[in-house]
Design a protein around this motif. Structure first.
Motif, mmCIF file in Angstrom:
data_model
loop_
_atom_site.group_PDB
_atom_site.id
_atom_site.type_symbol
_atom_site.label_atom_id
_atom_site.label_comp_id
_atom_site.label_asym_id
_atom_site.label_seq_id
_atom_site.Cartn_x
_atom_site.Cartn_y
_atom_site.Cartn_z
ATOM 1 N N VAL A 199 0.725 -1.126 0.028
ATOM 2 C CA VAL A 199 0.079 -0.184 -0.188
ATOM 3 C C VAL A 199 0.831 1.277 -0.013
ATOM 4 O O VAL A 199 1.760 1.484 0.946
ATOM 5 C CB VAL A 199 -1.054 0.000 1.258
ATOM 6 N N GLN A 200 0.762 2.121 -1.049
ATOM 7 C CA GLN A 200 1.495 3.325 -1.076
ATOM 8 C C GLN A 200 1.200 4.271 0.308
ATOM 9 O O GLN A 200 0.427 4.432 0.475
ATOM 10 C CB GLN A 200 1.382 3.935 -2.536
ATOM 11 N N GLY A 201 2.231 4.979 0.629
ATOM 12 C CA GLY A 201 2.277 5.748 1.597
ATOM 13 C C GLY A 201 1.767 7.260 1.327
ATOM 14 O O GLY A 201 1.254 7.913 2.125
ATOM 15 N N ASP A 202 1.290 7.290 0.014
ATOM 16 C CA ASP A 202 0.572 8.548 -0.489
ATOM 17 C C ASP A 202 -0.758 8.398 -1.116
ATOM 18 O O ASP A 202 -1.315 9.294 -1.393
ATOM 19 C CB ASP A 202 1.741 9.247 -1.588
ATOM 20 N N GLU A 203 -1.370 7.144 -0.427
ATOM 21 C CA GLU A 203 -2.781 7.153 -0.521
ATOM 22 C C GLU A 203 -3.802 7.728 0.478
ATOM 23 O O GLU A 203 -3.648 7.520 1.757
ATOM 24 C CB GLU A 203 -2.910 5.536 -0.350
ATOM 25 N N LEU A 204 -4.523 8.508 0.105
ATOM 26 C CA LEU A 204 -5.667 9.365 0.657
ATOM 27 C C LEU A 204 -6.802 8.600 0.484
ATOM 28 O O LEU A 204 -7.551 8.553 -0.665
ATOM 29 C CB LEU A 204 -5.446 10.591 0.336
ATOM 30 N N ASP A 205 -7.787 8.240 1.288
ATOM 31 C CA ASP A 205 -9.073 7.808 1.364
ATOM 32 C C ASP A 205 -9.232 6.399 0.570
ATOM 33 O O ASP A 205 -10.126 6.147 -0.160
ATOM 34 C CB ASP A 205 -10.190 8.955 0.581
ATOM 35 N N LEU A 206 -8.322 5.713 0.815
ATOM 36 C CA LEU A 206 -8.009 4.415 0.191
ATOM 37 C C LEU A 206 -9.020 3.288 0.922
ATOM 38 O O LEU A 206 -8.935 3.211 2.045
ATOM 39 C CB LEU A 206 -6.546 3.787 0.337
ATOM 40 N N PRO A 207 -10.234 2.846 0.149
ATOM 41 C CA PRO A 207 -11.013 1.831 0.870
ATOM 42 C C PRO A 207 -10.368 0.488 1.330
ATOM 43 O O PRO A 207 -9.696 0.144 0.332
ATOM 44 C CB PRO A 207 -12.240 1.785 -0.255
ATOM 45 N N PRO A 208 -10.466 0.180 2.590
ATOM 46 C CA PRO A 208 -9.821 -0.973 3.163
ATOM 47 C C PRO A 208 -10.169 -2.395 2.207
ATOM 48 O O PRO A 208 -9.712 -3.180 2.076
ATOM 49 C CB PRO A 208 -10.456 -1.100 4.434
ATOM 50 N N ALA A 209 -11.462 -2.034 1.708
ATOM 51 C CA ALA A 209 -12.078 -3.343 0.778
ATOM 52 C C ALA A 209 -10.907 -3.335 -0.425
ATOM 53 O O ALA A 209 -11.097 -4.814 -1.048
ATOM 54 C CB ALA A 209 -13.462 -3.107 0.198
ATOM 55 N N LEU A 210 -10.382 -2.587 -0.825
ATOM 56 C CA LEU A 210 -9.501 -2.494 -1.971
ATOM 57 C C LEU A 210 -8.358 -3.252 -1.672
ATOM 58 O O LEU A 210 -7.800 -4.174 -2.392
ATOM 59 C CB LEU A 210 -9.213 -1.696 -2.562
ATOM 60 N N ILE A 211 -7.869 -3.144 -0.614
ATOM 61 C CA ILE A 211 -6.786 -4.032 0.074
ATOM 62 C C ILE A 211 -6.898 -5.759 0.047
ATOM 63 O O ILE A 211 -6.217 -6.382 -0.357
ATOM 64 C CB ILE A 211 -6.210 -3.526 1.425
ATOM 65 N N ASP A 212 -8.162 -5.888 0.608
ATOM 66 C CA ASP A 212 -8.622 -7.209 0.869
ATOM 67 C C ASP A 212 -8.909 -7.849 -0.639
ATOM 68 O O ASP A 212 -8.659 -8.960 -0.797
ATOM 69 C CB ASP A 212 -9.932 -7.284 1.548
ATOM 70 N N GLN A 213 -9.464 -7.059 -1.715
ATOM 71 C CA GLN A 213 -9.664 -7.453 -2.898
ATOM 72 C C GLN A 213 -8.477 -8.075 -3.743
ATOM 73 O O GLN A 213 -8.463 -8.985 -4.207
ATOM 74 C CB GLN A 213 -10.330 -6.506 -3.552
#
Length: 253
Positions: free
Chosen positions: A99-113
């Protein structure tokens, strides 16, 4: 079935376009903490911040993050994550999400996906996500990376240029796909990746994932199943972030 995975967030201070980017205060929190909270709220079994900078380390420990200090010589975030994986001695089949350290408002669901997609596609060395390009400005913006995929969902190429080629008169609803810069890989592949020679395509486009494609490894892509956030790369991105979170001026923590 729930897929076990861990998240590693690579973070460096010396960004050419936005120096100190991970520590910029947005909405009362450093940008890095926004990415960290997204990861913590995913299904990850562990979340680690990987950095070579003492300022980032101090801020990350201040919000109780686990930090691993890495070499300053890494050419990419993936190389930095590979050092973490080696030092932790993770089993070869462990799934690691970048996960890039410059992500703002990244939905946790996308990490799971993206973690689940790697687990479900044995022929893929990596997995990532995309979203439809929404405007000609986005299509022509070199900071918005585009991707084309084959009929099975595997990446054919990534570029900062508009791909596939469309004239300005083209249908705005068919302008291609924007890459979302989160990745899943196994611990074994991360070690393989760091041993691969850097290729000219990677250097020209400044896109590390092209190293994997160039050497014949497959990247499985899927359309994001949730609204994407904002990747902060430029002063213009930062201004957009502040337009949604009014405060005086961006400051470093």
């Amino acid at each position: 079935m729930k897929q076990d995975f861990l998240v590693v967030i690579p973070a460096r201070f010396d960004s050419k376009r936005l120096p100190g980017k991970p520590l910029i205060n947005i909405g009362g929190y450093p940008l890095l903490q926004h990415a960290y909270l997204a990861a913590v709220n995913s299904g990850a079994t562990d979340v680690i911040i990987a950095t070579d900078d003492a300022r980032i380390e101090a801020v990350a420990r201040g919000f109780d993050a686990r930090v691993v200090m890495t070499s300053p010589s890494h050419r990419s975030g993936t190389d930095r994550i590979a050092e973490v994986v080696t030092r932790l001695r993770l089993p070869g089949d462990s799934i690691v999400v970048n996960v890039q350290g410059d992500e703002l408002d990244l939905p946790p669901a996308l990490i799971d996906q993206v973690a689940g997609n790697l687990a479900g596609h044995e022929s893929a060395a990596m997995a990532s996500l995309y979203a439809p390009v929404k405007s000609l400005d986005e299509l022509n913006n070199p900071n918005s990376v585009k991707v084309v995929v084959d009929r099975q969902g595997y990446a054919l190429f990534f570029s900062r240029s508009p791909i596939p080629w469309k004239t300005p008169a083209g249908d705005a609803g068919e302008m291609g796909c924007r890459h979302i810069g989160i990745y899943a890989y196994t611990s074994d592949f991360l070690k393989t990746y760091t041993a691969l020679p850097v290729c000219k395509l990677e250097q020209t486009e400044r896109l590390e994932q092209l190293r994997a494609l160039y050497h014949g490894y497959r990247i499985y892509m899927e359309q994001a199943n949730a609204q994407t956030g904002l990747e902060i790369n430029t002063p213009e991105d930062l201004a957009l972030a502040f337009s949604n979170r009014p405060q005086r001026q961006p400051t470093l923590f």
